[in-house]
Each structure stands twice: as C-alpha cells, then as structure tokens.
Write a protein that holds these residues in place. Structure first.
Motif, PDB file in Angstrom:
ATOM      1  N   LYS A  61       0.846  -1.187   0.000  1.00  0.00           N
ATOM      2  CA  LYS A  61       0.000   0.000   0.000  1.00  0.00           C
ATOM      3  C   LYS A  61       0.885   1.242   0.000  1.00  0.00           C
ATOM      4  CE  LYS A  61      -3.962  -1.889   2.538  1.00  0.00           C
ATOM      5  NZ  LYS A  61      -4.792  -1.719   3.763  1.00  0.00           N
ATOM      6  N   PRO A  62       0.507   2.252  -0.724  1.00  0.00           N
ATOM      7  CA  PRO A  62       1.322   3.474  -0.724  1.00  0.00           C
ATOM      8  C   PRO A  62       1.272   4.156   0.646  1.00  0.00           C
ATOM      9  CG  PRO A  62      -0.740   3.833  -1.901  1.00  0.00           C
ATOM     10  CD  PRO A  62      -0.664   2.359  -1.622  1.00  0.00           C
ATOM     11  N   ILE A  63       2.364   4.794   1.003  1.00  0.00           N
ATOM     12  CA  ILE A  63       2.412   5.556   2.242  1.00  0.00           C
ATOM     13  C   ILE A  63       1.650   6.861   2.036  1.00  0.00           C
ATOM     14  CG2 ILE A  63       3.890   6.678   3.937  1.00  0.00           C
ATOM     15  CD1 ILE A  63       4.098   3.641   3.912  1.00  0.00           C
ATOM     16  N   THR A  64       0.696   7.129   2.902  1.00  0.00           N
ATOM     17  CA  THR A  64      -0.089   8.352   2.830  1.00  0.00           C
ATOM     18  C   THR A  64      -0.111   9.020   4.194  1.00  0.00           C
ATOM     19  OG1 THR A  64      -2.168   7.237   3.413  1.00  0.00           O
ATOM     20  CG2 THR A  64      -1.600   7.321   1.069  1.00  0.00           C
ATOM     21  N   VAL A  65      -0.540  10.266   4.214  1.00  0.00           N
ATOM     22  CA  VAL A  65      -0.653  10.986   5.485  1.00  0.00           C
ATOM     23  C   VAL A  65      -1.632  10.277   6.417  1.00  0.00           C
ATOM     24  CG1 VAL A  65      -1.487  13.123   6.542  1.00  0.00           C
ATOM     25  CG2 VAL A  65       0.045  13.231   4.572  1.00  0.00           C
ATOM     26  N   ASP A  66      -2.742   9.801   5.870  1.00  0.00           N
ATOM     27  CA  ASP A  66      -3.725   9.114   6.708  1.00  0.00           C
ATOM     28  C   ASP A  66      -3.155   7.838   7.318  1.00  0.00           C
ATOM     29  OD1 ASP A  66      -5.759  10.936   6.486  1.00  0.00           O
ATOM     30  OD2 ASP A  66      -6.760   9.920   4.827  1.00  0.00           O
ATOM     31  N   ARG A  67      -2.382   7.085   6.540  1.00  0.00           N
ATOM     32  CA  ARG A  67      -1.795   5.856   7.061  1.00  0.00           C
ATOM     33  C   ARG A  67      -0.737   6.161   8.123  1.00  0.00           C
ATOM     34  NH1 ARG A  67       0.757   1.867   3.534  1.00  0.00           N
ATOM     35  NH2 ARG A  67       0.374   0.508   5.335  1.00  0.00           N
ATOM     36  N   ILE A  68       0.014   7.217   7.932  1.00  0.00           N
ATOM     37  CA  ILE A  68       0.989   7.629   8.935  1.00  0.00           C
ATOM     38  C   ILE A  68       0.278   7.989  10.238  1.00  0.00           C
ATOM     39  CG2 ILE A  68       2.648   9.432   9.556  1.00  0.00           C
ATOM     40  CD1 ILE A  68       3.456   9.518   6.589  1.00  0.00           C
ATOM     41  N   THR A  69      -0.829   8.725  10.121  1.00  0.00           N
ATOM     42  CA  THR A  69      -1.590   9.124  11.311  1.00  0.00           C
ATOM     43  C   THR A  69      -2.193   7.908  12.004  1.00  0.00           C
ATOM     44  OG1 THR A  69      -2.144  11.181  10.149  1.00  0.00           O
ATOM     45  CG2 THR A  69      -3.354  10.692  12.169  1.00  0.00           C
ATOM     46  N   ASP A  70      -2.741   6.976  11.215  1.00  0.00           N
ATOM     47  CA  ASP A  70      -3.296   5.742  11.786  1.00  0.00           C
ATOM     48  C   ASP A  70      -2.228   4.984  12.571  1.00  0.00           C
ATOM     49  OD1 ASP A  70      -5.766   6.234  10.652  1.00  0.00           O
ATOM     50  OD2 ASP A  70      -5.421   4.947   8.906  1.00  0.00           O
ATOM     51  N   ALA A  71      -1.056   4.862  11.980  1.00  0.00           N
ATOM     52  CA  ALA A  71       0.026   4.119  12.625  1.00  0.00           C
ATOM     53  C   ALA A  71       0.492   4.827  13.895  1.00  0.00           C
ATOM     54  CB  ALA A  71       1.192   3.951  11.656  1.00  0.00           C
ATOM     55  N   ALA A  72       0.565   6.145  13.850  1.00  0.00           N
ATOM     56  CA  ALA A  72       0.982   6.905  15.027  1.00  0.00           C
ATOM     57  C   ALA A  72      -0.018   6.728  16.163  1.00  0.00           C
ATOM     58  CB  ALA A  72       1.130   8.383  14.669  1.00  0.00           C
ATOM     59  N   LEU A  73      -1.292   6.771  15.853  1.00  0.00           N
ATOM     60  CA  LEU A  73      -2.318   6.562  16.884  1.00  0.00           C
ATOM     61  C   LEU A  73      -2.235   5.150  17.449  1.00  0.00           C
ATOM     62  CD1 LEU A  73      -5.439   8.376  15.389  1.00  0.00           C
ATOM     63  CD2 LEU A  73      -4.243   8.955  17.500  1.00  0.00           C
ATOM     64  N   GLU A  74      -1.930   4.188  16.599  1.00  0.00           N
ATOM     65  CA  GLU A  74      -1.790   2.806  17.067  1.00  0.00           C
ATOM     66  C   GLU A  74      -0.638   2.686  18.063  1.00  0.00           C
ATOM     67  OE1 GLU A  74      -0.491  -1.545  15.273  1.00  0.00           O
ATOM     68  OE2 GLU A  74      -1.546  -0.138  13.956  1.00  0.00           O
ATOM     69  N   VAL A  75       0.467   3.345  17.760  1.00  0.00           N
ATOM     70  CA  VAL A  75       1.614   3.310  18.671  1.00  0.00           C
ATOM     71  C   VAL A  75       1.236   3.920  20.023  1.00  0.00           C
ATOM     72  CG1 VAL A  75       3.931   4.205  19.105  1.00  0.00           C
ATOM     73  CG2 VAL A  75       3.343   3.330  16.835  1.00  0.00           C
ATOM     74  N   VAL A  76       0.585   5.078  19.993  1.00  0.00           N
ATOM     75  CA  VAL A  76       0.217   5.747  21.245  1.00  0.00           C
ATOM     76  C   VAL A  76      -0.785   4.912  22.034  1.00  0.00           C
ATOM     77  CG1 VAL A  76      -0.819   7.806  22.247  1.00  0.00           C
ATOM     78  CG2 VAL A  76       0.708   8.032  20.294  1.00  0.00           C
ATOM     79  N   ALA A  77      -1.759   4.331  21.338  1.00  0.00           N
ATOM     80  CA  ALA A  77      -2.803   3.561  22.014  1.00  0.00           C
ATOM     81  C   ALA A  77      -2.253   2.294  22.657  1.00  0.00           C
ATOM     82  CB  ALA A  77      -3.909   3.208  21.031  1.00  0.00           C
ATOM     83  N   THR A  78      -1.273   1.662  22.023  1.00  0.00           N
ATOM     84  CA  THR A  78      -0.780   0.377  22.518  1.00  0.00           C
ATOM     85  C   THR A  78       0.495   0.487  23.356  1.00  0.00           C
ATOM     86  OG1 THR A  78       0.434   0.017  20.442  1.00  0.00           O
ATOM     87  CG2 THR A  78      -1.813  -0.874  20.595  1.00  0.00           C
ATOM     88  N   GLU A  79       1.306   1.532  23.090  1.00  0.00           N
ATOM     89  CA  GLU A  79       2.598   1.624  23.760  1.00  0.00           C
ATOM     90  C   GLU A  79       2.792   2.919  24.538  1.00  0.00           C
ATOM     91  OE1 GLU A  79       5.822   0.594  21.019  1.00  0.00           O
ATOM     92  OE2 GLU A  79       4.310  -0.229  19.662  1.00  0.00           O
TER      93      GLU A  79
END
Length: 233
Positions: free
Chosen positions: A20-38
């Motif tokens: 999947k191409p890297i997009t701003v939305d995917r970066i934001t999703d991944a960042a939220l995942e990191v904060v939520a889990t770690e």
C-alpha cells in the motif's frame, strides 16, 4: 515422453503483493496505534515506519520531523470535536462541552496531549476547533485579546490535565482508583501529620481530597471563565 510445454525456467513466477502506498492518513493511523498500545513516549518516526512495514525514509515525502506527526495526531483527534453554534446565553456550557470533548479524546490515547504542548498548530482541524472556541468567546462580547489569551490558557490546562491523568493511570496500583493513592490512604496520611506544623491540612483533609478529577476539571475551567467579561462600550 513429451517435452514439458512450459519448462521450469519459463514458469511464471507469483508476483509479490503490492505494498500500500504511504499516505498521510496511514501515517496518522500508525501513530495513533503506537500511542494507544505503547504510549506517547514510544512514538518516533522509526516506530511509525515499523508499524507501516517500511523504513523511516519512506515517510519523509509526507513529514519532515516528529513535530509533523504531533500535528497530524492532534488534527485527527480534533476532527471528532463537534462545535456548537455560538450562543451568548450558553457560552459557559458551550466552552465546557467543547473542552470536555477534547479532554476525553486525549484520555483515549495516554500521553497524547503532550503533542499539543509547545507546538504551533497548522492542521486545519486543529485550527477549526480553535476558531470555534474563539467564536464562542467573541459571541459573548469578550474582547479579542482576552478571548485569545483565555483560549490559550484553557487549552493549556486541558492538555496538562489529560497528561496528569495519563501519568496517574500508569502509577496507581488499582485501576479503579481515582488517584495514585486511595482516598482512605490520603486521608490517613494527612490526618497523621503533626498538628503543630500542618493544622490546616489536618483539619480540612476530607475537603482537600474531595471530588473526582472531572469535578476538579470543571471547577478549574469555571475559575478561568469567571474572569472573562464582555467588552464595555
């Protein structure tokens, strides 16, 4: 024996799944995942890239620094904030409602309110919410400068409150506790202080530790609002 019509060397090979191409939305999703889990402390460009299954260099087409991720995070959270139509007769309740939404969004992601501290917002959603808060204050007749300063002060308090709550969650021994220590433990400690050194703390210990965190949240915002007055003339 007939020749293999499709020799092994000529067999079609399976194509690797397309990334999947890297997009701003995917970066934001991944960042939220990191904060939520770690937690927010774990949030780095390298960690976000790892969640996306790529290297940090792949993100630099969309972000330059960690500050950019912070801006994206707050913008994503603020996109969920519902702004009321400014009503001078209900401005206090409206402000409390907006800031309570922001508080609860911060609390969903431990420590994420740090991303809102000491940063200049550029995300349109963050600016949208700031505009809405300013509109509520101006509708009540508060002059632009005190309205702007009050907005900054209340936003700072909400960020600090949410950050403290995230730290309390990490340190308390029982998840159902409101504070790091239970009310009973605090009351015992305050009541055991030497009376000659701490007469007021001993006498008013129950009042000092009363109320929930959210009770105190509303109280503090109320103090700030009490000092706002419509512009005269």
């Amino acid at each position: 024996m007939p020749a293999d019509p499709c020799p092994r060397s000529a067999q079609p090979t399976a194509k690797a799944p397309r990334k999947k191409p890297i997009t701003v939305d995917r970066i934001t999703d991944a960042a939220l995942e990191v904060v939520a889990t770690e937690g927010y402390d774990a949030l780095t460009i390298r960690r976000v890239a790892a969640v996306l299954g790529t290297g940090p260099s792949s993100l630099y087409a969309h972000i330059a620094t960690k500050d950019d991720i912070d801006d994206l995070l707050i913008g994503r959270l603020y996109a969920a904030v519902v702004l009321p139509e400014p009503d001078p007769a209900a401005w206090r309740a409206q402000l409390l409602g907006v800031y309570s939404q922001i508080r609860d969004l911060y609390l969903d992601y431990p420590g994420v309110s740090r991303a809102a501290l000491a940063t200049v917002p550029t995300n349109r959603e963050t600016l949208r919410v700031g505009e809405g808060i300013l509109a509520i204050l101006l509708a009540d007749g508060v002059a632009p400068r005190p309205a702007g300063w009050a907005r900054d002060a209340m936003s700072l308090y909400v960020s600090a409150y949410a950050l403290e709550q995230s730290l309390v969650r990490q340190r308390r021994r029982h998840q159902d506790q409101e504070w790091v220590l239970s009310h009973e433990e605090l009351l015992d400690r305050f009541s055991a202080l030497p009376a000659e050194e701490f007469p007021q703390t001993r006498r008013h210990a129950a009042e000092l530790i009363s109320g929930t965190g959210h009770d105190r949240f509303e109280f503090t915002l109320g103090l700030l609002m009490d000092n706002l007055r419509p512009e005269s003339g």
